[in-house]
Design a protein around this motif. Structure first.
Motif, PDB file in Angstrom:
ATOM      1  N   GLY A 137     -40.271  32.257 -20.116  1.00  0.00           N
ATOM      2  CA  GLY A 137     -41.625  32.271 -19.542  1.00  0.00           C
ATOM      3  C   GLY A 137     -42.459  31.098 -19.978  1.00  0.00           C
ATOM      4  N   GLY A 138     -42.355  30.720 -21.279  1.00  0.00           N
ATOM      5  CA  GLY A 138     -43.211  29.612 -21.736  1.00  0.00           C
ATOM      6  C   GLY A 138     -42.736  28.277 -21.192  1.00  0.00           C
ATOM      7  N   GLU A 139     -43.561  27.265 -21.425  1.00  0.00           N
ATOM      8  CA  GLU A 139     -43.134  25.902 -21.063  1.00  0.00           C
ATOM      9  C   GLU A 139     -43.074  25.088 -22.353  1.00  0.00           C
ATOM     10  OE1 GLU A 139     -44.379  24.957 -16.484  1.00  0.00           O
ATOM     11  OE2 GLU A 139     -45.338  23.867 -18.120  1.00  0.00           O
ATOM     12  N   ASN A 140     -42.128  24.133 -22.459  1.00  0.00           N
ATOM     13  CA  ASN A 140     -42.083  23.360 -23.706  1.00  0.00           C
ATOM     14  C   ASN A 140     -43.012  22.149 -23.589  1.00  0.00           C
ATOM     15  OD1 ASN A 140     -40.838  21.303 -22.323  1.00  0.00           O
ATOM     16  ND2 ASN A 140     -38.786  21.892 -22.964  1.00  0.00           N
ATOM     17  N   ALA A 141     -42.980  21.328 -24.630  1.00  0.00           N
ATOM     18  CA  ALA A 141     -43.984  20.255 -24.759  1.00  0.00           C
ATOM     19  C   ALA A 141     -43.934  19.303 -23.574  1.00  0.00           C
ATOM     20  CB  ALA A 141     -43.726  19.476 -26.048  1.00  0.00           C
ATOM     21  N   THR A 142     -42.812  19.270 -22.896  1.00  0.00           N
ATOM     22  CA  THR A 142     -42.751  18.266 -21.807  1.00  0.00           C
ATOM     23  C   THR A 142     -42.703  18.976 -20.458  1.00  0.00           C
ATOM     24  OG1 THR A 142     -40.390  18.298 -22.063  1.00  0.00           O
ATOM     25  CG2 THR A 142     -41.579  16.587 -23.259  1.00  0.00           C
ATOM     26  N   GLY A 143     -43.167  20.219 -20.444  1.00  0.00           N
ATOM     27  CA  GLY A 143     -43.321  20.888 -19.146  1.00  0.00           C
ATOM     28  C   GLY A 143     -42.079  21.557 -18.614  1.00  0.00           C
ATOM     29  N   ASP A 144     -40.930  21.447 -19.366  1.00  0.00           N
ATOM     30  CA  ASP A 144     -39.723  22.144 -18.896  1.00  0.00           C
ATOM     31  C   ASP A 144     -39.898  23.644 -19.142  1.00  0.00           C
ATOM     32  OD1 ASP A 144     -37.369  19.609 -20.090  1.00  0.00           O
ATOM     33  OD2 ASP A 144     -38.742  19.711 -18.375  1.00  0.00           O
ATOM     34  N   THR A 145     -39.430  24.475 -18.225  1.00  0.00           N
ATOM     35  CA  THR A 145     -39.485  25.931 -18.444  1.00  0.00           C
ATOM     36  C   THR A 145     -38.522  26.293 -19.563  1.00  0.00           C
ATOM     37  OG1 THR A 145     -39.844  26.198 -16.098  1.00  0.00           O
ATOM     38  CG2 THR A 145     -39.194  28.170 -17.324  1.00  0.00           C
ATOM     39  N   GLN A 146     -39.002  27.071 -20.543  1.00  0.00           N
ATOM     40  CA  GLN A 146     -38.141  27.404 -21.679  1.00  0.00           C
ATOM     41  C   GLN A 146     -37.194  28.546 -21.322  1.00  0.00           C
ATOM     42  OE1 GLN A 146     -41.068  28.033 -24.749  1.00  0.00           O
ATOM     43  NE2 GLN A 146     -40.287  26.290 -25.900  1.00  0.00           N
ATOM     44  N   LYS A 147     -35.944  28.373 -21.660  1.00  0.00           N
ATOM     45  CA  LYS A 147     -34.959  29.439 -21.506  1.00  0.00           C
ATOM     46  C   LYS A 147     -34.858  30.155 -22.843  1.00  0.00           C
ATOM     47  CE  LYS A 147     -33.167  27.988 -17.450  1.00  0.00           C
ATOM     48  NZ  LYS A 147     -33.088  28.826 -16.266  1.00  0.00           N
ATOM     49  N   LYS A 148     -34.539  31.413 -22.871  1.00  0.00           N
ATOM     50  CA  LYS A 148     -34.449  32.131 -24.141  1.00  0.00           C
ATOM     51  C   LYS A 148     -33.531  31.422 -25.128  1.00  0.00           C
ATOM     52  CE  LYS A 148     -35.558  36.780 -22.496  1.00  0.00           C
ATOM     53  NZ  LYS A 148     -35.023  38.122 -22.231  1.00  0.00           N
ATOM     54  N   LEU A 149     -32.426  30.875 -24.672  1.00  0.00           N
ATOM     55  CA  LEU A 149     -31.472  30.253 -25.582  1.00  0.00           C
ATOM     56  C   LEU A 149     -32.079  28.998 -26.204  1.00  0.00           C
ATOM     57  CD1 LEU A 149     -28.796  31.285 -26.435  1.00  0.00           C
ATOM     58  CD2 LEU A 149     -27.682  29.861 -24.722  1.00  0.00           C
ATOM     59  N   ASP A 150     -32.940  28.301 -25.420  1.00  0.00           N
ATOM     60  CA  ASP A 150     -33.682  27.165 -25.982  1.00  0.00           C
ATOM     61  C   ASP A 150     -34.416  27.573 -27.246  1.00  0.00           C
ATOM     62  OD1 ASP A 150     -35.040  25.378 -23.065  1.00  0.00           O
ATOM     63  OD2 ASP A 150     -33.219  25.154 -24.257  1.00  0.00           O
ATOM     64  N   MET A 151     -35.147  28.690 -27.101  1.00  0.00           N
ATOM     65  CA  MET A 151     -36.017  29.109 -28.200  1.00  0.00           C
ATOM     66  C   MET A 151     -35.189  29.634 -29.364  1.00  0.00           C
ATOM     67  SD  MET A 151     -38.991  30.861 -25.941  1.00  0.00           S
ATOM     68  CE  MET A 151     -40.039  31.288 -27.318  1.00  0.00           C
ATOM     69  N   LEU A 152     -34.108  30.347 -29.044  1.00  0.00           N
ATOM     70  CA  LEU A 152     -33.222  30.840 -30.113  1.00  0.00           C
ATOM     71  C   LEU A 152     -32.673  29.661 -30.910  1.00  0.00           C
ATOM     72  CD1 LEU A 152     -30.927  33.695 -28.724  1.00  0.00           C
ATOM     73  CD2 LEU A 152     -32.335  33.749 -30.783  1.00  0.00           C
ATOM     74  N   ALA A 153     -32.204  28.643 -30.200  1.00  0.00           N
ATOM     75  CA  ALA A 153     -31.637  27.462 -30.875  1.00  0.00           C
ATOM     76  C   ALA A 153     -32.694  26.799 -31.743  1.00  0.00           C
ATOM     77  CB  ALA A 153     -31.101  26.488 -29.831  1.00  0.00           C
ATOM     78  N   HIS A 154     -33.888  26.649 -31.195  1.00  0.00           N
ATOM     79  CA  HIS A 154     -34.992  26.055 -31.976  1.00  0.00           C
ATOM     80  C   HIS A 154     -35.239  26.859 -33.257  1.00  0.00           C
ATOM     81  CE1 HIS A 154     -39.014  24.485 -32.897  1.00  0.00           C
ATOM     82  NE2 HIS A 154     -39.398  25.744 -33.004  1.00  0.00           N
ATOM     83  N   GLU A 155     -35.336  28.184 -33.108  1.00  0.00           N
ATOM     84  CA  GLU A 155     -35.620  29.037 -34.270  1.00  0.00           C
ATOM     85  C   GLU A 155     -34.491  28.982 -35.306  1.00  0.00           C
ATOM     86  OE1 GLU A 155     -38.179  32.002 -31.387  1.00  0.00           O
ATOM     87  OE2 GLU A 155     -36.288  32.712 -32.268  1.00  0.00           O
ATOM     88  N   GLU A 156     -33.243  28.931 -34.832  1.00  0.00           N
ATOM     89  CA  GLU A 156     -32.112  28.891 -35.782  1.00  0.00           C
ATOM     90  C   GLU A 156     -32.114  27.599 -36.581  1.00  0.00           C
ATOM     91  OE1 GLU A 156     -30.457  32.667 -34.838  1.00  0.00           O
ATOM     92  OE2 GLU A 156     -30.555  31.329 -36.571  1.00  0.00           O
ATOM     93  N   PHE A 157     -32.390  26.485 -35.908  1.00  0.00           N
ATOM     94  CA  PHE A 157     -32.402  25.214 -36.644  1.00  0.00           C
ATOM     95  C   PHE A 157     -33.578  25.164 -37.613  1.00  0.00           C
ATOM     96  CE2 PHE A 157     -28.997  22.376 -35.574  1.00  0.00           C
ATOM     97  CZ  PHE A 157     -28.469  22.908 -34.393  1.00  0.00           C
ATOM     98  N   VAL A 158     -34.755  25.614 -37.173  1.00  0.00           N
ATOM     99  CA  VAL A 158     -35.918  25.609 -38.079  1.00  0.00           C
ATOM    100  C   VAL A 158     -35.635  26.508 -39.285  1.00  0.00           C
ATOM    101  CG1 VAL A 158     -38.341  26.267 -38.315  1.00  0.00           C
ATOM    102  CG2 VAL A 158     -37.582  25.040 -36.270  1.00  0.00           C
ATOM    103  N   ARG A 159     -35.042  27.674 -39.034  1.00  0.00           N
ATOM    104  CA  ARG A 159     -34.750  28.620 -40.138  1.00  0.00           C
ATOM    105  C   ARG A 159     -33.768  27.991 -41.133  1.00  0.00           C
ATOM    106  NH1 ARG A 159     -32.954  32.957 -37.269  1.00  0.00           N
ATOM    107  NH2 ARG A 159     -35.112  33.598 -36.914  1.00  0.00           N
ATOM    108  N   ALA A 160     -32.696  27.390 -40.603  1.00  0.00           N
ATOM    109  CA  ALA A 160     -31.670  26.809 -41.499  1.00  0.00           C
ATOM    110  C   ALA A 160     -32.247  25.641 -42.292  1.00  0.00           C
ATOM    111  CB  ALA A 160     -30.471  26.344 -40.671  1.00  0.00           C
ATOM    112  N   LEU A 161     -33.068  24.815 -41.644  1.00  0.00           N
ATOM    113  CA  LEU A 161     -33.629  23.649 -42.343  1.00  0.00           C
ATOM    114  C   LEU A 161     -34.687  24.087 -43.353  1.00  0.00           C
ATOM    115  CD1 LEU A 161     -33.857  21.206 -39.294  1.00  0.00           C
ATOM    116  CD2 LEU A 161     -32.234  21.108 -41.195  1.00  0.00           C
ATOM    117  N   ARG A 162     -35.455  25.117 -42.995  1.00  0.00           N
ATOM    118  CA  ARG A 162     -36.477  25.601 -43.950  1.00  0.00           C
ATOM    119  C   ARG A 162     -35.783  26.191 -45.175  1.00  0.00           C
ATOM    120  NH1 ARG A 162     -41.565  26.830 -42.628  1.00  0.00           N
ATOM    121  NH2 ARG A 162     -41.164  27.310 -40.434  1.00  0.00           N
ATOM    122  N   ARG A 163     -34.727  26.973 -44.906  1.00  0.00           N
ATOM    123  CA  ARG A 163     -34.004  27.616 -46.016  1.00  0.00           C
ATOM    124  C   ARG A 163     -33.338  26.542 -46.894  1.00  0.00           C
ATOM    125  NH1 ARG A 163     -29.884  29.867 -43.429  1.00  0.00           N
ATOM    126  NH2 ARG A 163     -31.124  31.531 -42.491  1.00  0.00           N
ATOM    127  N   GLY A 164     -32.867  25.475 -46.270  1.00  0.00           N
ATOM    128  CA  GLY A 164     -32.129  24.448 -47.026  1.00  0.00           C
ATOM    129  C   GLY A 164     -33.011  23.668 -47.975  1.00  0.00           C
TER     130      GLY A 164
END
Ligand code: P6P
Length: 350
Positions: A71-98
């Motif tokens: 439903g959301g749109e990303n910074a460059t106007g592309d419609t966000q797919k759920k997998l987009d957001m999951l991937a974003h969250e997984e990378f942020v989580r792993a990098l924050r934890r690291g």
């Protein structure tokens, strides 16, 4: 009687010397990044962990309800797919934890994200496209992750977005993951390009493509020809040149366009070829993003002996102004990109 020496853990891990894991490779090459005291190695391992988690989600995409648009749109106007957001969250989580990162820039997040781990910030900045080509998720076509790593400039206490806006030439490392018929992680730290294939049965990336060098010339060109009418004349002339019958120069070339930059780039890197997303009437600065698509792939392709240009200058020399800025992309085999530049500049015509 011949004494039989027990295999060492190392030789077993290396499959008797045949297989090398990404972890072993990272440790062996720790000296590649000047001044790295192990933080950079740990950062690469954090990225590899996130890649395995995203791979698991991508492989399950057809089975659990993570299709469709979030439903959301990303910074460059592309419609966000759920997998987009999951991937974003997984990378942020792993990098924050690291704990090795002080800031993340992501296609899926308007602003740069400051990172603290237990009140501590690392010295590295990671810019990424967590899931490139995600419009292909629903139709089971290859997609990918692209990442670019910079060091926080010395003397900076608190990371600001401007600290991420460094020319591509200053990248410490760059890489991508392609979730295709197999999952591969390909990266460079400025000392060559190496590719690792995920063996899901043991959950390890194994060195499968050491020291990748891309051919100077290929027979493949990748461009969305549906935009033909909006290209500048030089690009039109170049594509026409590729399509003319000429046995001496192996023409006409073959058009291959997946609609996933990572997948098109990876195929051309191994086989030789050129990928083009030019400036056009709709996107005057092209479509691809400089900081987390064009720059990392430009670093990789130059390290593999190829070339990456905006059509008028090397991508790695572009002075960034904004986190999500776009740039035209001509990238791949050196001789092919150079010829494309000549056509775009009018130095060459049909
Ligand atoms: P078009 C995906 O959205 C992407 O950024 C690249 O991965 C891909 O090469 C390109 O856009 C496709 O764009 O306009 O040809 O559909």
């Amino acid at each position: 009687m011949q004494t039989v020496t027990a295999p060492t853990q190392q030789s077993l891990a290396n499959g008797g010397g045949k297989l090398k894991t990404l972890e072993q490779f990272i440790i062996e090459r720790q000296g590649d990044v000047p001044g790295s005291t192990g933080q950079f190695s740990r950062l690469l391992r954090d990225i590899a962990l996130a890649a395995k988690i995203v791979d698991r989600d991508v492989r399950k995409a057809g089975l659990v309800d993570i299709f469709g648009e979030a439903g959301g749109e990303n910074a460059t106007g592309d419609t966000q797919k759920k997998l987009d957001m999951l991937a974003h969250e997984e990378f942020v989580r792993a990098l924050r934890r690291g704990g090795e990162v002080c800031m993340i820039g992501s296609e899926e997040h308007d602003e740069a994200i400051p990172i603290k781990t237990n009140g501590h910030s690392g010295r590295y900045i990671v810019l990424m496209d967590p899931l490139d080509g995600s419009s292909n998720v629903d139709v089971n076509v290859s997609i990918g992750t692209i990442f670019s790593i910079y060091r926080l400039p010395d003397g900076c206490e608190e990371p600001l977005t401007e600290h991420a806006l460094q020319p591509g030439r200053d990248q410490v490392a760059a890489g991508y993951v392609v979730y295709g018929s197999s999952t591969m992680l390909v990266y460079t730290t400025g000392n060559g390009v190496n590719g690792f294939t995920l063996d899901p049965s043991i959950g390890e990336f194994l060195l499968s493509h050491p020291n990748i060098q891309t051919p100077n010339v290929g027979k493949i060109y990748s461009i969305n020809e549906g935009n033909y009418r909006s290209w500048e004349d030089g690009t039109k002339e170049y594509i026409k040149w590729l399509q003319i019958e000429d046995k001496a120069t192996n023409r006409p070339y073959t058009s291959r366009y997946i609609g996933s930059f990572v997948a098109d780039f990876h195929r051309n890197l191994l086989k030789g070829g050129i990928y083009i997303y030019p400036a056009n009437v709709r996107d005057p600065r092209g479509k691809l993003r400089l900081m987390y698509e064009a720059n990392p792939m430009a670093f990789i392709v130059e390290q593999a002996g190829g070339r990456a240009s905006t059509g008028s200058q090397p991508i790695l020399d572009v002075k960034p102004e904004m986190l999500h800025q776009r740039c035209p992309v001509y990238i791949g085999s050196a001789d092919m990109v150079e010829m494309a530049e000549d056509f775009v500049a009018g130095r060459r015509t049909l």
